[in-house]
Motif scaffolding. Structure first.
Motif, PDB file in Angstrom:
ATOM      1  N   ASP A 197       2.748   3.303  26.505  1.00 56.92           N
ATOM      2  CA  ASP A 197       3.169   2.529  27.682  1.00 56.92           C
ATOM      3  C   ASP A 197       3.490   0.997  27.491  1.00 56.92           C
ATOM      4  O   ASP A 197       2.762  -0.083  28.051  1.00 56.92           O
ATOM      5  N   MET A 198       4.193   0.939  26.511  1.00 59.13           N
ATOM      6  CA  MET A 198       4.402  -0.337  25.938  1.00 59.13           C
ATOM      7  C   MET A 198       5.245  -0.798  25.661  1.00 59.13           C
ATOM      8  O   MET A 198       5.986  -2.338  25.178  1.00 59.13           O
ATOM      9  N   ASP A 199       6.391  -0.604  26.398  1.00 61.09           N
ATOM     10  CA  ASP A 199       7.846  -0.892  26.604  1.00 61.09           C
ATOM     11  C   ASP A 199       8.725  -1.057  25.507  1.00 61.09           C
ATOM     12  O   ASP A 199       9.628  -1.213  25.177  1.00 61.09           O
ATOM     13  N   HIS A 200       8.051  -0.318  24.377  1.00 62.67           N
ATOM     14  CA  HIS A 200       8.712   0.100  23.241  1.00 62.67           C
ATOM     15  C   HIS A 200       9.841   0.632  22.976  1.00 62.67           C
ATOM     16  O   HIS A 200      10.350   1.585  23.621  1.00 62.67           O
ATOM     17  N   GLU A 201      11.193  -0.133  22.265  1.00 61.28           N
ATOM     18  CA  GLU A 201      12.143   0.238  22.102  1.00 61.28           C
ATOM     19  C   GLU A 201      12.547   1.599  21.615  1.00 61.28           C
ATOM     20  O   GLU A 201      13.518   2.260  21.885  1.00 61.28           O
ATOM     21  N   ASN A 202      11.964   1.874  20.496  1.00 60.78           N
ATOM     22  CA  ASN A 202      11.943   2.924  19.722  1.00 60.78           C
ATOM     23  C   ASN A 202      11.544   3.846  19.173  1.00 60.78           C
ATOM     24  O   ASN A 202       9.740   3.727  19.683  1.00 60.78           O
ATOM     25  N   MET A 203      11.848   5.945  19.462  1.00 59.64           N
ATOM     26  CA  MET A 203      10.828   6.196  19.350  1.00 59.64           C
ATOM     27  C   MET A 203      10.908   7.074  18.366  1.00 59.64           C
ATOM     28  O   MET A 203      12.501   7.718  18.006  1.00 59.64           O
ATOM     29  N   PHE A 204      10.646   7.902  18.041  1.00 63.32           N
ATOM     30  CA  PHE A 204      10.392   8.575  16.526  1.00 63.32           C
ATOM     31  C   PHE A 204       9.497  10.122  16.461  1.00 63.32           C
ATOM     32  O   PHE A 204       8.749  10.251  17.756  1.00 63.32           O
ATOM     33  N   TRP A 205      10.472  11.610  16.439  1.00 61.98           N
ATOM     34  CA  TRP A 205      10.158  12.069  16.384  1.00 61.98           C
ATOM     35  C   TRP A 205       9.811  12.819  14.389  1.00 61.98           C
ATOM     36  O   TRP A 205      11.029  12.720  13.872  1.00 61.98           O
ATOM     37  N   TYR A 206       8.443  13.563  14.714  1.00 60.98           N
ATOM     38  CA  TYR A 206       8.305  13.394  13.123  1.00 60.98           C
ATOM     39  C   TYR A 206       7.712  15.065  13.017  1.00 60.98           C
ATOM     40  O   TYR A 206       6.827  15.497  13.906  1.00 60.98           O
TER      41      TYR A 206
END
Lengths: 116, 112
Positions: free
Chosen positions: A26-35
Protein backbone atom coordinates in the motif's frame (compact mmCIF):
# COMPACT_ATOMS: atom_id res chain seq x y z
CA UNK A 1 4.01 2.55 7.89
CA UNK A 2 4.65 0.28 4.95
CA UNK A 3 2.18 -2.54 4.77
CA UNK A 4 2.66 -5.65 2.67
CA UNK A 5 -0.08 -8.21 2.88
CA UNK A 6 -0.31 -11.73 1.57
CA UNK A 7 -3.58 -13.46 0.81
CA UNK A 8 -3.08 -16.50 3.02
CA UNK A 9 -0.92 -17.40 6.00
CA UNK A 10 -1.35 -21.14 5.48
CA UNK A 11 -2.29 -23.02 2.34
CA UNK A 12 -2.60 -26.73 1.59
CA UNK A 13 -2.79 -27.89 -2.01
CA UNK A 14 -2.53 -31.14 -3.91
CA UNK A 15 0.10 -32.10 -6.44
CA UNK A 16 -0.77 -30.84 -9.89
CA UNK A 17 -3.05 -28.04 -8.73
CA UNK A 18 -2.59 -24.50 -9.97
CA UNK A 19 -1.79 -22.24 -7.05
CA UNK A 20 -2.03 -18.47 -6.80
CA UNK A 21 -0.26 -16.52 -4.06
CA UNK A 22 -1.25 -12.89 -3.88
CA UNK A 23 0.69 -9.97 -2.48
CA UNK A 24 -0.45 -6.38 -2.06
CA UNK A 25 1.49 -3.35 -0.90
CA UNK A 26 0.00 0.00 0.00
CA UNK A 27 3.00 2.32 -0.29
CA UNK A 28 3.15 2.90 -4.04
CA UNK A 29 6.43 1.00 -4.25
CA UNK A 30 7.91 0.35 -7.66
CA UNK A 31 9.66 -2.94 -6.93
CA UNK A 32 8.09 -6.15 -5.73
CA UNK A 33 9.69 -9.50 -5.00
CA UNK A 34 8.86 -13.13 -4.32
CA UNK A 35 11.16 -15.30 -2.20
CA UNK A 36 10.94 -18.76 -0.80
CA UNK A 37 12.51 -19.70 2.49
CA UNK A 38 13.63 -23.21 3.31
CA UNK A 39 15.56 -24.57 6.31
CA UNK A 40 19.26 -24.66 5.59
CA UNK A 41 18.87 -22.79 2.29
CA UNK A 42 17.84 -19.38 3.54
CA UNK A 43 15.88 -16.98 1.37
CA UNK A 44 16.05 -17.42 -2.37
CA UNK A 45 14.69 -14.99 -4.92
CA UNK A 46 12.13 -16.45 -7.32
CA UNK A 47 11.02 -13.43 -9.36
CA UNK A 48 10.90 -9.70 -9.06
CA UNK A 49 9.16 -6.87 -10.83
CA UNK A 50 10.26 -3.26 -11.18
CA UNK A 51 7.15 -1.98 -12.93
CA UNK A 52 3.67 -2.99 -13.96
CA UNK A 53 3.74 -5.84 -16.46
CA UNK A 54 7.53 -6.13 -16.07
CA UNK A 55 9.21 -9.13 -14.49
CA UNK A 56 12.68 -10.51 -14.03
CA UNK A 57 13.79 -14.00 -13.08
CA UNK A 58 15.54 -14.48 -9.82
CA UNK A 59 17.67 -17.41 -8.75
CA UNK A 60 15.05 -20.15 -8.84
CA UNK A 61 12.25 -19.29 -11.31
CA UNK A 62 11.67 -22.83 -12.56
CA UNK A 63 8.16 -24.03 -11.86
CA UNK A 64 6.87 -20.52 -11.12
CA UNK A 65 5.44 -17.60 -13.01
CA UNK A 66 4.34 -14.15 -11.89
CA UNK A 67 1.86 -11.48 -12.83
CA UNK A 68 1.84 -7.77 -12.13
CA UNK A 69 -1.19 -6.14 -13.69
CA UNK A 70 -1.40 -3.34 -11.13
CA UNK A 71 1.36 -1.54 -9.31
CA UNK A 72 0.23 -2.61 -5.86
CA UNK A 73 -0.32 -6.30 -6.61
CA UNK A 74 2.19 -9.02 -7.45
CA UNK A 75 1.03 -12.60 -7.87
CA UNK A 76 3.09 -15.76 -7.77
CA UNK A 77 1.69 -18.69 -9.75
CA UNK A 78 2.57 -22.33 -9.42
CA UNK A 79 1.29 -23.78 -12.68
CA UNK A 80 1.33 -27.36 -11.45
CA UNK A 81 2.24 -27.63 -7.80
CA UNK A 82 4.74 -30.26 -6.76
CA UNK A 83 5.78 -31.50 -3.33
CA UNK A 84 9.20 -29.84 -3.64
CA UNK A 85 7.42 -26.50 -3.72
CA UNK A 86 6.33 -26.95 -0.13
CA UNK A 87 7.88 -23.92 1.51
CA UNK A 88 7.41 -20.54 3.15
CA UNK A 89 6.80 -17.87 0.51
CA UNK A 90 7.63 -14.27 1.31
CA UNK A 91 6.64 -11.22 -0.67
CA UNK A 92 8.50 -7.91 -0.40
CA UNK A 93 8.39 -4.44 -1.87
CA UNK A 94 10.81 -1.52 -2.14
CA UNK A 95 10.57 2.03 -3.32
CA UNK A 96 13.49 2.79 -5.61
CA UNK A 97 13.31 2.38 -9.34
CA UNK A 98 16.95 1.57 -9.91
CA UNK A 99 19.20 -0.71 -7.99
CA UNK A 100 16.63 -3.07 -6.62
CA UNK A 101 18.98 -4.30 -3.97
CA UNK A 102 19.97 -0.89 -2.59
CA UNK A 103 16.72 0.17 -1.05
CA UNK A 104 15.06 -1.35 1.96
CA UNK A 105 12.72 -4.20 1.19
CA UNK A 106 9.63 -4.53 3.35
CA UNK A 107 8.25 -8.00 3.77
CA UNK A 108 4.80 -9.46 4.15
CA UNK A 109 3.87 -12.01 6.81
CA UNK A 110 4.55 -15.00 4.57
CA UNK A 111 2.47 -17.87 3.22
CA UNK A 112 3.32 -21.35 4.41
CA UNK A 113 2.40 -23.61 1.50
CA UNK A 114 2.13 -27.36 1.83
CA UNK A 115 1.77 -29.46 -1.31
CA UNK A 116 0.53 -32.97 -0.67
CA UNK B 1 28.59 -15.20 -5.53
CA UNK B 2 29.43 -12.70 -2.86
CA UNK B 3 28.54 -14.32 0.41
CA UNK B 4 27.24 -13.11 3.75
CA UNK B 5 28.40 -15.30 6.61
CA UNK B 6 26.66 -15.56 9.93
CA UNK B 7 28.83 -18.11 11.66
CA UNK B 8 26.62 -18.40 14.74
CA UNK B 9 23.79 -20.72 13.85
CA UNK B 10 22.14 -20.59 17.26
CA UNK B 11 22.74 -18.56 20.41
CA UNK B 12 21.03 -18.83 23.77
CA UNK B 13 21.45 -16.27 26.52
CA UNK B 14 19.70 -15.58 29.78
CA UNK B 15 17.42 -12.57 29.86
CA UNK B 16 19.16 -9.26 30.57
CA UNK B 17 22.48 -10.45 29.20
CA UNK B 18 24.07 -8.65 26.28
CA UNK B 19 24.51 -10.59 23.05
CA UNK B 20 26.37 -9.89 19.80
CA UNK B 21 25.43 -11.41 16.47
CA UNK B 22 28.29 -11.57 13.99
CA UNK B 23 28.11 -10.84 10.28
CA UNK B 24 30.93 -10.98 7.75
CA UNK B 25 30.31 -10.12 4.13
CA UNK B 26 32.11 -10.36 0.82
CA UNK B 27 31.87 -7.62 -1.75
CA UNK B 28 33.70 -6.44 -4.83
CA UNK B 29 31.63 -3.28 -4.98
CA UNK B 30 32.72 0.14 -3.81
CA UNK B 31 29.16 1.06 -2.99
CA UNK B 32 27.03 -1.43 -1.19
CA UNK B 33 24.37 -1.60 1.49
CA UNK B 34 24.00 -3.71 4.59
CA UNK B 35 20.81 -4.59 6.40
CA UNK B 36 19.67 -6.46 9.44
CA UNK B 37 16.24 -8.10 9.63
CA UNK B 38 14.48 -9.87 12.48
CA UNK B 39 12.19 -12.84 11.89
CA UNK B 40 10.09 -13.66 14.97
CA UNK B 41 8.19 -16.95 15.21
CA UNK B 42 5.25 -15.35 13.39
CA UNK B 43 7.38 -15.46 10.22
CA UNK B 44 7.40 -11.88 9.02
CA UNK B 45 10.79 -10.34 8.27
CA UNK B 46 11.05 -7.07 10.17
CA UNK B 47 13.46 -4.43 8.94
CA UNK B 48 15.89 -3.18 11.61
CA UNK B 49 18.61 -1.12 9.93
CA UNK B 50 20.14 -0.13 6.60
CA UNK B 51 23.68 1.23 6.22
CA UNK B 52 25.62 2.25 3.14
CA UNK B 53 29.29 1.49 2.64
CA UNK B 54 30.34 5.12 2.99
CA UNK B 55 28.96 5.51 6.48
CA UNK B 56 31.03 3.61 9.01
CA UNK B 57 29.59 5.39 11.98
CA UNK B 58 28.25 2.99 14.55
CA UNK B 59 24.58 3.31 15.31
CA UNK B 60 22.53 2.88 18.44
CA UNK B 61 18.78 2.55 18.59
CA UNK B 62 17.53 1.87 22.08
CA UNK B 63 18.91 -1.50 23.17
CA UNK B 64 20.20 -2.22 19.67
CA UNK B 65 23.58 -1.17 18.33
CA UNK B 66 25.51 -1.92 15.18
CA UNK B 67 29.27 -1.96 14.62
CA UNK B 68 30.28 -1.54 10.98
CA UNK B 69 33.96 -2.16 10.21
CA UNK B 70 34.94 -2.02 6.54
CA UNK B 71 38.50 -3.10 7.32
CA UNK B 72 37.24 -6.51 8.46
CA UNK B 73 34.09 -6.56 6.28
CA UNK B 74 31.94 -6.99 9.34
CA UNK B 75 28.61 -5.58 10.44
CA UNK B 76 27.90 -6.92 13.90
CA UNK B 77 24.69 -6.43 15.85
CA UNK B 78 24.53 -6.15 19.63
CA UNK B 79 21.45 -6.37 21.81
CA UNK B 80 21.93 -4.92 25.27
CA UNK B 81 19.91 -6.15 28.24
CA UNK B 82 18.18 -8.81 26.15
CA UNK B 83 14.47 -9.55 26.58
CA UNK B 84 12.36 -12.58 25.77
CA UNK B 85 10.75 -10.64 22.90
CA UNK B 86 14.15 -10.52 21.23
CA UNK B 87 13.92 -14.24 20.57
CA UNK B 88 13.94 -14.59 16.78
CA UNK B 89 16.06 -15.43 13.79
CA UNK B 90 18.22 -12.50 12.71
CA UNK B 91 19.43 -12.07 9.15
CA UNK B 92 22.32 -9.99 7.93
CA UNK B 93 21.83 -8.94 4.30
CA UNK B 94 24.01 -7.27 1.67
CA UNK B 95 22.70 -5.23 -1.24
CA UNK B 96 24.35 -3.31 -4.03
CA UNK B 97 24.52 -3.63 -7.80
CA UNK B 98 23.23 -7.17 -7.64
CA UNK B 99 20.27 -8.63 -5.84
CA UNK B 100 20.13 -8.91 -2.07
CA UNK B 101 22.32 -11.58 -0.54
CA UNK B 102 21.04 -13.03 2.71
CA UNK B 103 23.06 -14.66 5.43
CA UNK B 104 21.76 -17.97 6.69
CA UNK B 105 20.53 -16.38 9.89
CA UNK B 106 21.26 -16.69 13.60
CA UNK B 107 18.57 -18.12 15.84
CA UNK B 108 18.60 -16.20 19.11
CA UNK B 109 16.82 -17.61 22.14
CA UNK B 110 16.44 -15.52 25.26
CA UNK B 111 15.90 -17.66 28.32
CA UNK B 112 13.65 -16.10 30.97
Amino acid sequence: DVKVTQSSRYLVKRTGEKVFLECVQDMDHENMFWYRQDPGLGLRLIYFSYDVKMKEKGDIPEGYSVSREKKERFSLILESASTNQTSMYLCASSLQLAGSSTDTQYFGPGTRLTVL
Amino acid sequence: AQKVTQAQTEISVVEKEDVTLDCVYETRDTTYYLFWYKQPPSGELVFLIRRNSFDEQNEISGRYSWNFQKSTSSFNFTITASQVVDSAVYFCVRGGNEKLTFGTGTRLTIIP
